[in-house]
Every structure is written in structure tokens, then in C-alpha cells.
Design a protein around this motif. Structure first.
Motif, PDB file in Angstrom:
ATOM      1  N   GLY A  28       0.876  -1.217   0.084  1.00 26.24           N
ATOM      2  CA  GLY A  28      -0.102  -0.010  -0.037  1.00 26.24           C
ATOM      3  C   GLY A  28       0.957   1.214   0.076  1.00 26.24           C
ATOM      4  O   GLY A  28       0.212   2.304  -0.415  1.00 26.24           O
ATOM      5  N   ASP A  29       2.091   1.028   0.491  1.00 30.06           N
ATOM      6  CA  ASP A  29       2.851   2.278   0.461  1.00 30.06           C
ATOM      7  C   ASP A  29       4.433   2.089   0.207  1.00 30.06           C
ATOM      8  O   ASP A  29       5.327   2.755   0.145  1.00 30.06           O
ATOM      9  CB  ASP A  29       2.925   3.142   1.600  1.00 30.06           C
ATOM     10  CG  ASP A  29       3.505   2.816   2.876  1.00 30.06           C
ATOM     11  OD1 ASP A  29       3.142   3.095   3.953  1.00 30.06           O
ATOM     12  OD2 ASP A  29       4.061   1.537   2.983  1.00 30.06           O
ATOM     13  N   THR A  30       4.573   0.759   0.134  1.00 30.46           N
ATOM     14  CA  THR A  30       6.077   0.341  -0.291  1.00 30.46           C
ATOM     15  C   THR A  30       6.065  -1.077  -1.256  1.00 30.46           C
ATOM     16  O   THR A  30       5.117  -1.813  -0.916  1.00 30.46           O
ATOM     17  CB  THR A  30       6.799  -0.337   1.144  1.00 30.46           C
ATOM     18  OG1 THR A  30       6.705   0.820   2.051  1.00 30.46           O
ATOM     19  CG2 THR A  30       8.178  -0.714   0.846  1.00 30.46           C
ATOM     20  N   LEU A  31       6.992  -0.882  -2.192  1.00 30.30           N
ATOM     21  CA  LEU A  31       7.078  -2.111  -3.107  1.00 30.30           C
ATOM     22  C   LEU A  31       8.595  -2.769  -2.486  1.00 30.30           C
ATOM     23  O   LEU A  31       9.552  -2.059  -2.345  1.00 30.30           O
ATOM     24  CB  LEU A  31       7.568  -1.568  -4.461  1.00 30.30           C
ATOM     25  CG  LEU A  31       6.187  -1.473  -5.443  1.00 30.30           C
ATOM     26  CD1 LEU A  31       6.627  -0.798  -6.737  1.00 30.30           C
ATOM     27  CD2 LEU A  31       5.788  -2.952  -5.829  1.00 30.30           C
ATOM     28  N   TYR A  32       8.155  -4.068  -2.142  1.00 30.72           N
ATOM     29  CA  TYR A  32       9.520  -4.704  -1.541  1.00 30.72           C
ATOM     30  C   TYR A  32      10.086  -5.396  -2.780  1.00 30.72           C
ATOM     31  O   TYR A  32       9.694  -5.965  -4.006  1.00 30.72           O
ATOM     32  CB  TYR A  32       8.970  -5.715  -0.825  1.00 30.72           C
ATOM     33  CG  TYR A  32       8.403  -5.140   0.443  1.00 30.72           C
ATOM     34  CD1 TYR A  32       9.203  -4.560   1.550  1.00 30.72           C
ATOM     35  CD2 TYR A  32       6.852  -4.867   0.695  1.00 30.72           C
ATOM     36  CE1 TYR A  32       8.554  -4.005   2.746  1.00 30.72           C
ATOM     37  CE2 TYR A  32       6.383  -4.282   1.694  1.00 30.72           C
ATOM     38  CZ  TYR A  32       7.211  -3.858   2.741  1.00 30.72           C
ATOM     39  OH  TYR A  32       6.708  -3.323   3.719  1.00 30.72           O
TER      40      TYR A  32
END
Length: 117
Positions: free
Chosen positions: A102-106
Motif C-alpha cells: 500500500g505504500d512500499t514495493l518490496y
């Protein structure tokens, strides 16, 4: 003899575990999602991701468009690579991306692209 049997059974069990394959269902790409966007997800869902890099961005910045499976936009804007000072990522390689919360692409290698607030 018991030790050998136990060893053989253990090896068979471990081989069977490795042989399991997970069928990740990638949904059909809605028409609102660009052709170059790729699926980042797993058994619990995912998103379509399109990452761009251009000369107007800082070295640790990328521009992202992230779409829900429905084709609606989940995020559009700049993202910052962390940890700071990380080497650039191959942003067009879907294999390096591991998930979206939702706020971070891993990204593999303990890297992340974080939404800029």
C-alpha cells in the motif's frame, strides 16, 4: 539400519517438500493497465506495476504507476529507493519485485521503493 532408514525417509520428505509447486494465478490485465505493466503478487493477491526512470528524477527516485487487479490506480507518483545509497534497481525486471503493501514495493536484496509523502 534404523539410522539409514530414518535418513532415507527424511530425504524423501525433504524432496517432496521441494517438489511442491505453487500455482500463482495472474489475472487478465484490464484495458486500463498499460501493456508494459507486470504483475507483482502471490497467493493473497497482487498489483500490476509500471516503474519508470528518467533524467528529471534524483538517482534514488523512480516514477511508479501501481494498479489493482481491477485496473483502478492504487498509486501514481514518485517513489524513493531505500536504504539510501542503494545501487540502482533493474526497474523493468518483474522478477526482482516481491510485493506491495500500500505504500512500499518490496524488492529482492532487502531494498524497497517507498511512496513519497
Amino acid at each position: 539400519m534404523k539410522k539409514i532408514l530414518l535418513l532415507v525417509l527424511t530425504m524423501l520428505f525433504l524432496c517432496a517438500c521441494d517438489a511442491q509447486q505453487t500455482d500463482l494465478n495472474v489475472p487478465n490485465k484490464p484495458s486500463a493497465v498499460p501493456d508494459k505493466a507486470f504483475w507483482v503478487g502471490g497467493l493473497d493477491g497482487g498489483v500490476f506495476v509500471l516503474i519508470a526512470k528518467n533524467k528529471n528524477l534524483e538517482p534514488d527516485e523512480y516514477f511508479a504507476k501501481i494498479y489493482y487487479a481491477s485496473g483502478d490506480i492504487a498509486y501514481k507518483g514518485r517513489m524513493t529507493l531505500s536504504p539510501r545509497g542503494s545501487t540502482a534497481i533493474d526497474h523493468i525486471n518483474p522478477a526482482i519485485f516481491q510485493g506491495w503493501d500500500g505504500d512500499t514495493l518490496y524488492i529482492e536484496g532487502n531494498k524497497q521503493l517507498k511512496v513519497q509523502n
